[in-house]
Design a protein around this motif. Structure first.
Motif, PDB file in Angstrom:
ATOM      1  N   GLU A   1     -12.021  -7.710  36.923  1.00  0.00           N
ATOM      2  CA  GLU A   1     -10.917  -8.129  36.065  1.00  0.00           C
ATOM      3  C   GLU A   1      -9.668  -7.330  36.420  1.00  0.00           C
ATOM      4  OE1 GLU A   1     -10.848 -10.560  33.900  1.00  0.00           O
ATOM      5  OE2 GLU A   1     -12.948 -11.095  34.244  1.00  0.00           O
ATOM      6  N   ALA A   2      -8.547  -7.829  35.981  1.00  0.00           N
ATOM      7  CA  ALA A   2      -7.288  -7.148  36.230  1.00  0.00           C
ATOM      8  C   ALA A   2      -7.274  -5.801  35.525  1.00  0.00           C
ATOM      9  CB  ALA A   2      -6.129  -8.005  35.774  1.00  0.00           C
ATOM     10  N   ALA A   3      -6.831  -4.768  36.210  1.00  0.00           N
ATOM     11  CA  ALA A   3      -6.706  -3.435  35.645  1.00  0.00           C
ATOM     12  C   ALA A   3      -5.272  -3.217  35.171  1.00  0.00           C
ATOM     13  CB  ALA A   3      -7.094  -2.378  36.669  1.00  0.00           C
ATOM     14  N   VAL A   4      -5.113  -2.490  34.042  1.00  0.00           N
ATOM     15  CA  VAL A   4      -3.795  -2.247  33.463  1.00  0.00           C
ATOM     16  C   VAL A   4      -3.605  -0.745  33.335  1.00  0.00           C
ATOM     17  CG1 VAL A   4      -2.262  -2.640  31.516  1.00  0.00           C
ATOM     18  CG2 VAL A   4      -3.867  -4.432  32.211  1.00  0.00           C
ATOM     19  N   GLU A   5      -2.430  -0.249  33.765  1.00  0.00           N
ATOM     20  CA  GLU A   5      -2.130   1.166  33.656  1.00  0.00           C
ATOM     21  C   GLU A   5      -0.640   1.351  33.464  1.00  0.00           C
ATOM     22  OE1 GLU A   5      -1.544   2.349  38.322  1.00  0.00           O
ATOM     23  OE2 GLU A   5      -3.567   2.541  37.463  1.00  0.00           O
TER      24      GLU A   5
ATOM     25  N   GLY B   1       5.410   5.252  35.869  1.00  0.00           N
ATOM     26  CA  GLY B   1       6.860   5.313  35.971  1.00  0.00           C
ATOM     27  C   GLY B   1       7.599   4.561  34.900  1.00  0.00           C
ATOM     28  N   GLY B   2       7.143   4.661  33.661  1.00  0.00           N
ATOM     29  CA  GLY B   2       7.813   3.968  32.570  1.00  0.00           C
ATOM     30  C   GLY B   2       7.579   2.474  32.569  1.00  0.00           C
ATOM     31  N   MET B   3       6.600   2.015  33.332  1.00  0.00           N
ATOM     32  CA  MET B   3       6.290   0.590  33.400  1.00  0.00           C
ATOM     33  C   MET B   3       4.825   0.372  33.048  1.00  0.00           C
ATOM     34  SD  MET B   3       8.290  -0.453  36.914  1.00  0.00           S
ATOM     35  CE  MET B   3       8.150  -2.212  36.582  1.00  0.00           C
ATOM     36  N   LEU B   4       4.536  -0.816  32.585  1.00  0.00           N
ATOM     37  CA  LEU B   4       3.165  -1.241  32.360  1.00  0.00           C
ATOM     38  C   LEU B   4       2.773  -2.135  33.526  1.00  0.00           C
ATOM     39  CD1 LEU B   4       0.955  -0.900  30.187  1.00  0.00           C
ATOM     40  CD2 LEU B   4       1.685  -3.095  29.238  1.00  0.00           C
ATOM     41  N   VAL B   5       1.692  -1.788  34.231  1.00  0.00           N
ATOM     42  CA  VAL B   5       1.340  -2.430  35.497  1.00  0.00           C
ATOM     43  C   VAL B   5      -0.030  -3.083  35.377  1.00  0.00           C
ATOM     44  CG1 VAL B   5       0.978  -2.078  37.965  1.00  0.00           C
ATOM     45  CG2 VAL B   5       2.687  -0.711  36.753  1.00  0.00           C
ATOM     46  N   ALA B   6      -0.127  -4.364  35.806  1.00  0.00           N
ATOM     47  CA  ALA B   6      -1.406  -5.072  35.880  1.00  0.00           C
ATOM     48  C   ALA B   6      -1.742  -5.288  37.357  1.00  0.00           C
ATOM     49  CB  ALA B   6      -1.334  -6.397  35.145  1.00  0.00           C
ATOM     50  N   VAL B   7      -2.963  -4.946  37.754  1.00  0.00           N
ATOM     51  CA  VAL B   7      -3.399  -5.023  39.154  1.00  0.00           C
ATOM     52  C   VAL B   7      -4.587  -5.967  39.252  1.00  0.00           C
ATOM     53  CG1 VAL B   7      -4.175  -3.707  41.153  1.00  0.00           C
ATOM     54  CG2 VAL B   7      -2.607  -2.650  39.501  1.00  0.00           C
ATOM     55  N   GLN B   8      -4.490  -6.932  40.200  1.00  0.00           N
ATOM     56  CA  GLN B   8      -5.555  -7.922  40.379  1.00  0.00           C
ATOM     57  C   GLN B   8      -5.832  -8.079  41.892  1.00  0.00           C
ATOM     58  OE1 GLN B   8      -7.142  -9.981  37.817  1.00  0.00           O
ATOM     59  NE2 GLN B   8      -8.529 -10.369  39.525  1.00  0.00           N
ATOM     60  N   ARG B   9      -7.084  -8.172  42.324  1.00  0.00           N
ATOM     61  CA  ARG B   9      -7.436  -8.368  43.735  1.00  0.00           C
ATOM     62  C   ARG B   9      -7.430  -9.847  44.066  1.00  0.00           C
ATOM     63  NH1 ARG B   9     -11.948  -5.481  47.478  1.00  0.00           N
ATOM     64  NH2 ARG B   9     -12.103  -7.074  49.099  1.00  0.00           N
TER      65      ARG B   9
ATOM     66  N   PHE C   1       4.212  -0.322  43.346  1.00  0.00           N
ATOM     67  CA  PHE C   1       4.382   0.239  41.995  1.00  0.00           C
ATOM     68  C   PHE C   1       3.210   1.119  41.608  1.00  0.00           C
ATOM     69  CE2 PHE C   1       6.774  -3.894  41.497  1.00  0.00           C
ATOM     70  CZ  PHE C   1       8.010  -3.318  41.675  1.00  0.00           C
ATOM     71  N   THR C   2       2.051   0.900  42.167  1.00  0.00           N
ATOM     72  CA  THR C   2       0.860   1.691  41.873  1.00  0.00           C
ATOM     73  C   THR C   2      -0.025   1.728  43.096  1.00  0.00           C
ATOM     74  OG1 THR C   2      -1.091   1.914  40.451  1.00  0.00           O
ATOM     75  CG2 THR C   2      -0.349  -0.313  40.932  1.00  0.00           C
ATOM     76  N   THR C   3      -0.807   2.755  43.213  1.00  0.00           N
ATOM     77  CA  THR C   3      -1.743   2.882  44.327  1.00  0.00           C
ATOM     78  C   THR C   3      -3.152   2.458  43.943  1.00  0.00           C
ATOM     79  OG1 THR C   3      -2.170   5.199  43.727  1.00  0.00           O
ATOM     80  CG2 THR C   3      -0.413   4.778  45.340  1.00  0.00           C
ATOM     81  N   SER C   4      -3.343   1.994  42.708  1.00  0.00           N
ATOM     82  CA  SER C   4      -4.667   1.565  42.262  1.00  0.00           C
ATOM     83  C   SER C   4      -5.080   0.313  43.006  1.00  0.00           C
ATOM     84  CB  SER C   4      -4.669   1.306  40.758  1.00  0.00           C
ATOM     85  OG  SER C   4      -4.343   2.488  40.048  1.00  0.00           O
TER      86      SER C   4
ATOM     87  N   VAL D   1       1.653  -6.844  39.128  1.00  0.00           N
ATOM     88  CA  VAL D   1       2.686  -7.372  38.241  1.00  0.00           C
ATOM     89  C   VAL D   1       3.054  -6.258  37.253  1.00  0.00           C
ATOM     90  CG1 VAL D   1       3.294  -9.125  36.557  1.00  0.00           C
ATOM     91  CG2 VAL D   1       1.785  -9.706  38.461  1.00  0.00           C
ATOM     92  N   ALA D   2       4.330  -5.954  37.136  1.00  0.00           N
ATOM     93  CA  ALA D   2       4.768  -4.834  36.288  1.00  0.00           C
ATOM     94  C   ALA D   2       5.952  -5.252  35.422  1.00  0.00           C
ATOM     95  CB  ALA D   2       5.138  -3.637  37.159  1.00  0.00           C
ATOM     96  N   ASP D   3       6.079  -4.549  34.294  1.00  0.00           N
ATOM     97  CA  ASP D   3       7.219  -4.785  33.401  1.00  0.00           C
ATOM     98  C   ASP D   3       7.575  -3.469  32.722  1.00  0.00           C
ATOM     99  OD1 ASP D   3       9.252  -6.041  32.151  1.00  0.00           O
ATOM    100  OD2 ASP D   3       8.014  -7.374  30.910  1.00  0.00           O
ATOM    101  N   SER D   4       8.840  -3.304  32.420  1.00  0.00           N
ATOM    102  CA  SER D   4       9.326  -2.056  31.834  1.00  0.00           C
ATOM    103  C   SER D   4       8.877  -1.922  30.380  1.00  0.00           C
ATOM    104  CB  SER D   4      10.848  -2.005  31.919  1.00  0.00           C
ATOM    105  OG  SER D   4      11.336  -0.858  31.238  1.00  0.00           O
ATOM    106  N   LEU D   5       8.562  -0.678  29.986  1.00  0.00           N
ATOM    107  CA  LEU D   5       8.201  -0.375  28.591  1.00  0.00           C
ATOM    108  C   LEU D   5       9.423  -0.066  27.727  1.00  0.00           C
ATOM    109  CD1 LEU D   5       5.046   1.869  29.100  1.00  0.00           C
ATOM    110  CD2 LEU D   5       5.114  -0.381  28.010  1.00  0.00           C
ATOM    111  N   GLN D   6      10.601  -0.210  28.287  1.00  0.00           N
ATOM    112  CA  GLN D   6      11.803   0.130  27.545  1.00  0.00           C
ATOM    113  C   GLN D   6      11.986  -0.721  26.283  1.00  0.00           C
ATOM    114  OE1 GLN D   6      15.382   0.046  29.872  1.00  0.00           O
ATOM    115  NE2 GLN D   6      16.680   0.762  28.188  1.00  0.00           N
TER     116      GLN D   6
END
Length: 448
Positions: A111-115, A118-126, A101-104, A138-143
């Motif tokens: 800490e987890a990064a949020v961006e 593609g119309g989604m809110l994405v949280a990235v954690q190592r 979902f993201t290349t970040s 972990v991602a969820d739609s902004l709809q």
């Protein structure tokens, strides 16, 4: 624009102002409300995704690489999705074979990064598994957030105009009710002004205790003063006509007798005509002085005046022209004013005392604190308590011996009162030690 606005009535102007102010408040409130709503929904989704990413990363860290493909984990979101990506960028869990979902890639221990992507809110954690780095997404739609925001905007787009119409109509109606008493006052005053000068009518006073009731009360007080002034003016004109008619009749009668006698007029008739002409000139002078005072055009220069010298001159004049005993106690004192007017004031008081005194007149000038006092007393009949205010009116008629019938035209004391007012002086009337009248005038003293 200003010319158009000046032609708009108060009711419509008030309604427009209320609508404009309400519109600004509602638009700013609506924009701020939509912004806060969207921010609140986005923050809530962010917190949920960050928590989910952290939980999944903890579970991944406690597993080994062989178990990642069979990892069982429930995201707890109705529409959310999750992925585990290895160091090469391949999805090893959650939608394998699909691009991440993201290349970040978050830093180790961060800490987890949020961006947004593609119309989604994405949280990235190592997450590290046996020293090998993995990325938990972990991602969820902004709809849902967008849908809620659009719904709120649509509701506000309908509610704001309806609210403005309601506010405008209500303000127009309430301002009309509030201004109805004012319109009643205006129409009543217009009818008074157009009703032949009849000032006996009064405007209605609302039962409220607001500014409109205060305006109505003030208007009625003004009408009271105007009615009193009108009545006083009519009395003044009638009395002036009467006083002017008497000497004119005497002069005209003497001229008719002289014409009948071939203009051979005896000296006594000429002396009578001269006395009446002098009286007529004095009346005209007094009337002109009072008229100028009424128009506030008595702008005589102010100067320093020795009040004791003014009274001393009147004392000398009275001793030359009468048989009365004149006593004087004069202490030097200065005032600021019009010297000729002050001479007229003292002369009128002295002449009034001489007209009513039996044997003695007492004059006094003295300082008293920050005032200069002039006193003129006689041993005549005095002034009754009920007439001590009225005697300063023009052409006043009193029941006592100091009425106009006792001599004069009834303007002398009115002129005294007017000159005293112009000099900010106060007049007091009392009983003299000799049993007559005592006139006391207090002037502000000259500033040394």
């Amino acid at each position: 624009m200003a010319r158009f606005w000046d032609g708009v009535g108060v009711r419509l102007r008030t309604a427009w102002v209320a609508v404009l102010v309400t519109a600004v408040v509602l638009v700013l409130g609506a924009v701020g409300g939509v912004f806060v709503l969207r921010r609140t929904l986005t923050d809530a989704m962010t917190d949920t995704l960050v928590t989910a990413a952290r939980d999944l990363a903890d579970q991944v860290s406690q597993s080994d690489e062989r178990d990642l493909a069979d990892l069982e984990w429930t995201l707890g979101l109705r529409t959310g999705v999750a992925q585990i990506v290895d160091a090469r960028g391949a999805v090893v869990w959650g939608f394998p074979g699909r691009a991440p979902f993201t290349t970040s890639r978050p830093p180790p221990g961060g800490e987890a990064a949020v961006e947004r992507a593609g119309g989604m809110l994405v949280a990235v954690q190592r997450a590290d598994v046996d020293g090998t780095p993995y990325t938990v997404i972990v991602a969820d739609s902004l709809q849902p957030v967008n849908l809620t925001t659009f719904t709120a905007v649509g509701l506000l787009a309908v509610a704001v105009p309806v609210s403005l119409l309601f506010v405008g109509g209500l303000t127009y109606r309430l301002s009309g009710r509030a201004l109805a008493p004012v319109e009643g006052i205006r129409s009543q005053v217009a009818s008074i002004g157009g009703g032949g000068g009849d000032l006996s009518a009064r405007v209605p006073v609302p039962p409220t205790r607001d500014e409109v009731a205060g305006l109505a009360t003030t208007m009625n007080q003004m009408l009271d003063r105007l009615e009193s002034a009108q009545a006083a003016q009519r009395r003044f004109v009638a009395d002036a006509s009467h006083e002017l008619r008497s000497p004119l009749t005497s002069v005209l009668g003497g001229l008719e007798l002289a014409e009948q006698d071939g203009w051979r007029t005896d000296p006594e008739t000429l002396r009578t005509m001269r006395a009446e002409a002098v009286r007529l000139r004095g009346l005209i002078d007094d009337l002109l002085l009072l008229a100028r005072a009424d128009e506030r055009r008595t702008g005589a220069p102010r100067e320093e005046v020795d009040l004791d010298d003014v009274v001393a001159q009147e004392r000398s004049r009275l001793r030359r022209t009468s048989t009365l005993l004149v006593r004087a106690r004069l202490v030097p004192v200065k005032v600021d004013g019009d010297r000729q007017a002050l001479v007229r004031l003292v002369r009128n008081l002295v002449d009034n005392a001489a007209r009513h005194a039996r044997t003695t007149i007492t004059l006094a000038v003295r300082p008293d604190g920050d005032t200069a006092v002039v006193e003129v007393a006689d041993d005549g009949p005095g002034v009754p308590d009920g007439d001590r205010e009225r005697i300063f009116d023009r052409f006043v008629r009193t029941d006592g011996a100091r009425g106009r019938e006792a001599g004069g035209a009834g303007l002398g004391l009115a002129i005294v009162a007017e000159i005293a007012r112009r000099h900010h002086a106060r007049i007091e009337v009392g009983d003299s030690p000799g049993g007559g009248a005592l006139f006391r005038v207090r002037f502000p003293r000259h500033a040394e």
